[in-house]
Each structure stands twice: as C-alpha cells, then as structure tokens.
Motif scaffolding. Structure first.
Motif, PDB file in Angstrom:
ATOM      1  N   LEU A 292       0.750  -1.310  -0.001  1.00 41.97           N
ATOM      2  CA  LEU A 292      -0.071  -0.011  -0.174  1.00 41.97           C
ATOM      3  C   LEU A 292       0.839   1.317   0.142  1.00 41.97           C
ATOM      4  O   LEU A 292       0.512   2.192   0.579  1.00 41.97           O
ATOM      5  N   SER A 293       2.178   1.187  -0.595  1.00 35.94           N
ATOM      6  CA  SER A 293       2.996   2.497  -0.704  1.00 35.94           C
ATOM      7  C   SER A 293       3.002   2.663  -2.055  1.00 35.94           C
ATOM      8  O   SER A 293       3.830   3.665  -2.407  1.00 35.94           O
ATOM      9  N   GLY A 294       2.131   2.073  -3.035  1.00 34.60           N
ATOM     10  CA  GLY A 294       2.646   2.305  -4.426  1.00 34.60           C
ATOM     11  C   GLY A 294       1.127   2.685  -5.092  1.00 34.60           C
ATOM     12  O   GLY A 294       0.270   3.037  -4.663  1.00 34.60           O
ATOM     13  N   LEU A 295       0.867   2.258  -6.392  1.00 36.66           N
ATOM     14  CA  LEU A 295      -0.260   2.319  -7.382  1.00 36.66           C
ATOM     15  C   LEU A 295      -0.482   1.043  -7.598  1.00 36.66           C
ATOM     16  O   LEU A 295      -0.064  -0.126  -7.853  1.00 36.66           O
ATOM     17  N   SER A 296      -1.962   1.102  -7.904  1.00 37.05           N
ATOM     18  CA  SER A 296      -2.846  -0.176  -8.372  1.00 37.05           C
ATOM     19  C   SER A 296      -3.386   0.459  -9.735  1.00 37.05           C
ATOM     20  O   SER A 296      -4.354   1.392  -9.511  1.00 37.05           O
ATOM     21  N   ILE A 297      -2.990  -0.182 -10.770  1.00 34.27           N
ATOM     22  CA  ILE A 297      -3.595  -0.001 -12.099  1.00 34.27           C
ATOM     23  C   ILE A 297      -4.760  -1.032 -12.572  1.00 34.27           C
ATOM     24  O   ILE A 297      -4.465  -1.922 -12.560  1.00 34.27           O
ATOM     25  N   SER A 298      -5.955  -0.500 -12.576  1.00 32.11           N
ATOM     26  CA  SER A 298      -7.108  -1.109 -13.038  1.00 32.11           C
ATOM     27  C   SER A 298      -7.945  -0.676 -14.112  1.00 32.11           C
ATOM     28  O   SER A 298      -7.662   0.587 -14.733  1.00 32.11           O
ATOM     29  N   THR A 299      -8.899  -1.337 -14.279  1.00 31.25           N
ATOM     30  CA  THR A 299      -9.882  -0.818 -15.172  1.00 31.25           C
ATOM     31  C   THR A 299     -11.365  -0.485 -14.871  1.00 31.25           C
ATOM     32  O   THR A 299     -11.543  -1.299 -13.733  1.00 31.25           O
ATOM     33  N   LYS A 300     -12.040   0.521 -15.207  1.00 32.58           N
ATOM     34  CA  LYS A 300     -13.371   0.853 -14.748  1.00 32.58           C
ATOM     35  C   LYS A 300     -14.245  -0.256 -15.009  1.00 32.58           C
ATOM     36  O   LYS A 300     -14.365  -1.063 -16.032  1.00 32.58           O
ATOM     37  N   SER A 301     -15.208  -0.481 -13.836  1.00 28.04           N
ATOM     38  CA  SER A 301     -16.268  -1.439 -14.010  1.00 28.04           C
ATOM     39  C   SER A 301     -17.360  -1.128 -15.117  1.00 28.04           C
ATOM     40  O   SER A 301     -17.464   0.072 -15.460  1.00 28.04           O
ATOM     41  N   GLY A 302     -17.812  -2.196 -15.970  1.00 26.35           N
ATOM     42  CA  GLY A 302     -18.730  -1.998 -16.828  1.00 26.35           C
ATOM     43  C   GLY A 302     -18.200  -1.746 -18.340  1.00 26.35           C
ATOM     44  O   GLY A 302     -18.897  -1.407 -19.130  1.00 26.35           O
ATOM     45  N   THR A 303     -16.681  -1.537 -18.517  1.00 24.63           N
ATOM     46  CA  THR A 303     -16.243  -1.564 -19.615  1.00 24.63           C
ATOM     47  C   THR A 303     -15.402  -2.864 -20.281  1.00 24.63           C
ATOM     48  O   THR A 303     -15.474  -3.848 -19.246  1.00 24.63           O
ATOM     49  N   ASN A 304     -15.489  -2.948 -21.577  1.00 24.08           N
ATOM     50  CA  ASN A 304     -14.832  -4.253 -22.087  1.00 24.08           C
ATOM     51  C   ASN A 304     -13.614  -4.234 -22.318  1.00 24.08           C
ATOM     52  O   ASN A 304     -12.982  -5.367 -22.949  1.00 24.08           O
ATOM     53  N   VAL A 305     -12.846  -3.246 -21.758  1.00 30.88           N
ATOM     54  CA  VAL A 305     -11.307  -3.244 -21.708  1.00 30.88           C
ATOM     55  C   VAL A 305     -10.821  -4.092 -20.563  1.00 30.88           C
ATOM     56  O   VAL A 305     -11.336  -3.886 -19.495  1.00 30.88           O
ATOM     57  N   SER A 306      -9.763  -4.596 -20.693  1.00 31.57           N
ATOM     58  CA  SER A 306      -8.831  -5.482 -19.736  1.00 31.57           C
ATOM     59  C   SER A 306      -7.610  -5.269 -19.764  1.00 31.57           C
ATOM     60  O   SER A 306      -6.954  -5.048 -20.882  1.00 31.57           O
ATOM     61  N   LEU A 307      -6.839  -5.539 -18.741  1.00 28.26           N
ATOM     62  CA  LEU A 307      -5.394  -5.230 -18.516  1.00 28.26           C
ATOM     63  C   LEU A 307      -4.864  -6.682 -19.453  1.00 28.26           C
ATOM     64  O   LEU A 307      -5.007  -7.670 -18.822  1.00 28.26           O
ATOM     65  N   THR A 308      -3.825  -6.421 -20.138  1.00 23.07           N
ATOM     66  CA  THR A 308      -3.136  -7.437 -20.866  1.00 23.07           C
ATOM     67  C   THR A 308      -1.628  -7.616 -20.527  1.00 23.07           C
ATOM     68  O   THR A 308      -1.123  -6.667 -20.184  1.00 23.07           O
ATOM     69  N   GLU A 309      -0.814  -8.587 -21.056  1.00 19.08           N
ATOM     70  CA  GLU A 309       0.272  -8.711 -21.120  1.00 19.08           C
ATOM     71  C   GLU A 309       1.064  -7.561 -21.848  1.00 19.08           C
ATOM     72  O   GLU A 309       2.117  -6.853 -21.239  1.00 19.08           O
ATOM     73  N   ASP A 310       0.432  -6.940 -22.932  1.00 22.90           N
ATOM     74  CA  ASP A 310       1.009  -5.750 -23.649  1.00 22.90           C
ATOM     75  C   ASP A 310       1.076  -4.640 -22.635  1.00 22.90           C
ATOM     76  O   ASP A 310       1.999  -3.564 -22.751  1.00 22.90           O
ATOM     77  N   ASP A 311      -0.126  -4.581 -21.917  1.00 27.49           N
ATOM     78  CA  ASP A 311      -0.237  -3.316 -21.191  1.00 27.49           C
ATOM     79  C   ASP A 311       0.656  -3.341 -20.053  1.00 27.49           C
ATOM     80  O   ASP A 311       1.407  -2.090 -19.740  1.00 27.49           O
ATOM     81  N   LEU A 312       0.842  -4.386 -19.476  1.00 26.78           N
ATOM     82  CA  LEU A 312       2.004  -4.687 -18.407  1.00 26.78           C
ATOM     83  C   LEU A 312       3.362  -4.382 -18.916  1.00 26.78           C
ATOM     84  O   LEU A 312       4.127  -3.632 -18.234  1.00 26.78           O
ATOM     85  N   GLY A 313       3.715  -4.676 -20.000  1.00 27.11           N
ATOM     86  CA  GLY A 313       5.053  -4.402 -20.407  1.00 27.11           C
ATOM     87  C   GLY A 313       5.206  -2.911 -20.633  1.00 27.11           C
ATOM     88  O   GLY A 313       6.145  -2.455 -20.608  1.00 27.11           O
ATOM     89  N   PHE A 314       4.062  -2.298 -21.335  1.00 26.54           N
ATOM     90  CA  PHE A 314       4.001  -0.965 -21.514  1.00 26.54           C
ATOM     91  C   PHE A 314       4.318  -0.192 -20.322  1.00 26.54           C
ATOM     92  O   PHE A 314       5.164   0.832 -20.179  1.00 26.54           O
ATOM     93  N   ILE A 315       3.573  -0.465 -19.161  1.00 32.06           N
ATOM     94  CA  ILE A 315       3.653   0.152 -17.737  1.00 32.06           C
ATOM     95  C   ILE A 315       5.314  -0.108 -17.420  1.00 32.06           C
ATOM     96  O   ILE A 315       5.598   0.918 -16.836  1.00 32.06           O
ATOM     97  N   ARG A 316       5.916  -1.070 -17.409  1.00 29.31           N
ATOM     98  CA  ARG A 316       7.378  -1.436 -17.049  1.00 29.31           C
ATOM     99  C   ARG A 316       8.296  -0.635 -17.751  1.00 29.31           C
ATOM    100  O   ARG A 316       9.176  -0.202 -17.256  1.00 29.31           O
ATOM    101  N   LYS A 317       7.896   0.218 -18.882  1.00 31.17           N
ATOM    102  CA  LYS A 317       8.898   0.820 -19.639  1.00 31.17           C
ATOM    103  C   LYS A 317       9.107   2.310 -19.088  1.00 31.17           C
ATOM    104  O   LYS A 317       9.766   3.124 -19.351  1.00 31.17           O
ATOM    105  N   PHE A 318       7.979   2.728 -18.098  1.00 32.59           N
ATOM    106  CA  PHE A 318       8.036   4.131 -17.640  1.00 32.59           C
ATOM    107  C   PHE A 318       9.379   4.075 -16.712  1.00 32.59           C
ATOM    108  O   PHE A 318       9.600   3.382 -15.978  1.00 32.59           O
ATOM    109  N   SER A 319      10.015   5.203 -16.925  1.00 33.72           N
ATOM    110  CA  SER A 319      11.332   5.566 -16.198  1.00 33.72           C
ATOM    111  C   SER A 319      11.026   5.693 -14.576  1.00 33.72           C
ATOM    112  O   SER A 319      11.766   5.423 -13.807  1.00 33.72           O
TER     113      SER A 319
END
Length: 392
Positions: free
Chosen positions: A55-82
């Motif tokens: 509980l000292s960091g961030l949690s990235i998720s998707t809003k309920s009711g949307t058809n979008v979900s987090l994938t491996e591509d999103d995970l790799g994209f997040i890891r690229k941030f400096s």
C-alpha cells in the motif's frame, strides 16, 4: 536545600494525604505516556504493515462496466516508464479451502515471480514462485503461516497437497512455500475478520478461468517520484493507446495516509482525555495546599513574627507543590513505560523509547503543580502575623 528539606518534612506530616495526591498525579502522567506510546507504536506498526502489503505504491485497473481489460502488452508498456521500479500482474478471487473437515474463507491471489519486489512475502519455509512455475501454469501455491498452523498445527507444511476451487474448478495444489505476509499485525488484531491468503501463479488462474488478462497491475515507483502524478501519466498513456477512458489509477499511498490521519485523530482525542485526567489530578494539589495553609496558619504567623519574608513563605509552599508534582511525575513515567513495554511485547510491536514524551509529561505536570500551587502559597504569604498567631 533548606526549602527542599522543609518541603519533605511538611509533606511527611500528612503522609496518607500526600500519597493520594502523588498517586493522582502519577496516574495522570502514566495515562498520557501510555496513550502517546500506543499512538507511536501503533502508527509505526500500521505504517509498516500497510507498506508490506503493497500500500505504498499504485494499483492500475479498469473501470467496471467497460469491455477493456489489462493484458500482457499493457503490463510491458507500464514497465517501460522510467518512474516505475517494478510492476506485477495481480488476479484476485474469493474462494474457500477445506483441510481436515475445516473450511476457511480464502482470498486467492494470482501473482508472478516478481511480486515479492512489491508485496512483502517473507519466506519461512520452502520457496517463492520461479519463472518456470509461471511459464508452465504449475499447480503450486504459497500459504501463510496462520493457515499452516490452523490446518496442520505446525508452521511447515511444504510438500502437502491441498484442494480448493480456482476459477470455479476444484483442483489440487502442492504447497511450495509458507510465507509471512507483512508484519502480521492485522492478522493478530483482526484475524477473525480477514480471510486467509493463498497465492498461486497468475498464469494458473488465467488457465483455469480461460482468461488472458488480469484484474490489476501493482506498481512500485522509484523513491522521490510523486505517486499521484505517475499514476495519472500511466492512465493517460493507456487510454491513449486503447482509444478509451477505461483505465484508472488508485494511489494506495494516499489511502494509507488517510487511514493514518484517522488514527492520529483518535490519538488526539485520547490524549485530550489523558491530559484532562492530569489536569484534574493537578487541581488536587491546590486543594491539598489550601488545606495545608489553613492547618499551618499559626506556624506561618510565628515564622513571620521571627522575620520570615513573604517571598520565603511563598517559596516554602511552592516547593511543596512542585515536589508533589515531581514525585508523581517520576512514578507515573516509570509506570507508564513499564505498561507500554509490556503491551508492546504482548502485541509483538516495536517499541521506541522517546525522550520527548517524557519531557512533555514532566514539563506539563511540574508546570501544573507550580500554577496550582501559586494561589495557596500567595494566600499563606499574605497572612498578617497578628491574625495568624490568633489562630488556634
């Protein structure tokens, strides 16, 4: 020294009354010290616990009711941030596990081999997940120490096989590690209200549920970066990539700070109650000193007739009031710290010896003793020798 000896001698005259007054001061001081120590130890322990749970960091998720979900591509994209030190996929599912005819409510976590960099997973026995477990969707799991103790009455259950639903399918899992989640403070205090934690590879949960996505991404940012700003930046870029506004960032550090602020408010209220008890005890000093002035009126008259000045009479009674406060403060400080140490040992929390709390309690008690001793001392100093000698 003469004033100090005189104060001791006069207080010994009515030892029972002096003792009760000292006890009142001691109880007030000890209550203030205990409350302050509970606040400090509780805040430190809760802060460590929440940080260990991620509980000292961030949690990235998707809003309920949307058809979008987090994938491996999103995970790799997040890891690229400096600004991102580590990011880990997380899946969560409510389930239950039955061992030896005992059924326990369980929170099933799907994590990867890097989760220990974000969430505190202290290995007591066995090992954590490795990359092979993730790649092969292995039916292995990690259990917490509390579950092992309740199920097998021992801490080490590595190698045992337990069954529980995963993705709605009853499956057998081999225990490869027993861990201690966080500091265990929440487990000790509210263990009946939070479920048992069991961890499995997130790929195993994906295979069981038929999903290729996960519920959220736990993100640990570099020290010094603003979590709120980093979260907004990640969400904006994810929305831009997907052409939607489906992603949301939860600043877990902010939620943690809100919880700690509530704790600080409760501490402030309790400290006010403790201060009031000390204030009431200090009022008893004025009562005792006024009674003492009335009882020693003739003695005061004799001293003034022999040449004692107003200042000398006033200092004599002030020394008595301060001495009562000082003795009560010493007893209260010792008692308060003994109780605090015992409580910290019982609840297995860290205890820090703080000189500022002692100085605060000592300063307040001595100051209150001086303030409430001024009026009786002033009253004694203003007595006229003739009037005082008339008293029987």
């Amino acid at each position: 020294m003469d004033f100090l000896k005189s104060a001791f001698r006069n207080l010994r005259r009515k030892s029972a009354r002096t003792l009760l007054t000292v006890l009142g001061i001691a109880i007030g001081v000890s209550s203030v010290i205990i409350i302050a120590n509970i606040s400090q130890s509780g805040t430190d322990s809760l802060n460590d616990e929440l940080e260990s749970l991620g509980l000292s960091g961030l949690s990235i998720s998707t809003k309920s009711g949307t058809n979008v979900s987090l994938t491996e591509d999103d995970l790799g994209f997040i890891r690229k941030f400096s600004q991102v030190e580590q990011a880990s996929p997380v899946m969560v599912e409510d389930t239950s596990v039955t061992v030896h005819d005992k059924t326990a409510s369980t929170l099933l976590w799907g994590i990867d081999s890097k989760a220990s960099d974000i969430i505190s997973l202290q290995v007591l026995y066995g090992r954590l997940f490795n990359q092979r477990d993730i790649n092969t969707c292995a039916n292995v799991c990690l259990v917490d120490e509390q579950f092992s103790e309740s199920a097998y009455h021992r801490g080490n259950m590595v190698g045992k096989t337990i069954s529980f639903p995963c993705g709605g399918i009853e499956q057998d899992f081999t225990v490869v590690g027993v861990i201690k989640t966080g500091t265990g403070l929440l487990q000790n205090l509210i263990g009946n209200y939070i479920p048992t934690f069991i961890y499995v590879p997130y790929t195993t949960m994906q295979a069981s549920t038929g999903r290729d996505s996960f519920d959220q991404v736990a993100v640990k940012i570099h020290t010094g970066d603003n979590a709120e700003n980093v979260g907004k930046m990640i969400v904006n870029h994810l929305d831009l990539r997907s052409g939607t506004e489906a992603f949301v960032s939860n600043n877990l550090a902010k939620q943690k700070d809100g919880l700690l602020q509530v704790l600080d408010l409760v501490t402030l209220i309790l400290s006010a109650v403790g201060s009031i008890s000390l204030l009431v005890a200090s009022l008893s000093i004025m009562t005792v000193m006024l009674v003492s002035v009335n009882e020693r009126t003739r003695e005061i008259g004799i001293k003034k007739a022999l040449g004692a000045t107003r200042g000398a009479i006033m200092l004599e009674f002030l020394f008595e009031a301060v001495l009562i406060s000082l003795i009560g403060c010493i007893l209260g400080t010792g008692t308060g710290y003994l109780i605090s140490c015992a409580g910290a040992a019982y609840f297995h929390v860290a205890f820090h010896f703080r000189i500022d709390i002692i100085l605060m309690a000592a300063g307040f008690s001595i100051l209150s003793g001086t303030v409430f001793g001024v009026y009786p001392a002033y009253k004694a100093a203003r007595l006229k020798p003739v009037d005082a000698l008339r008293q029987e």
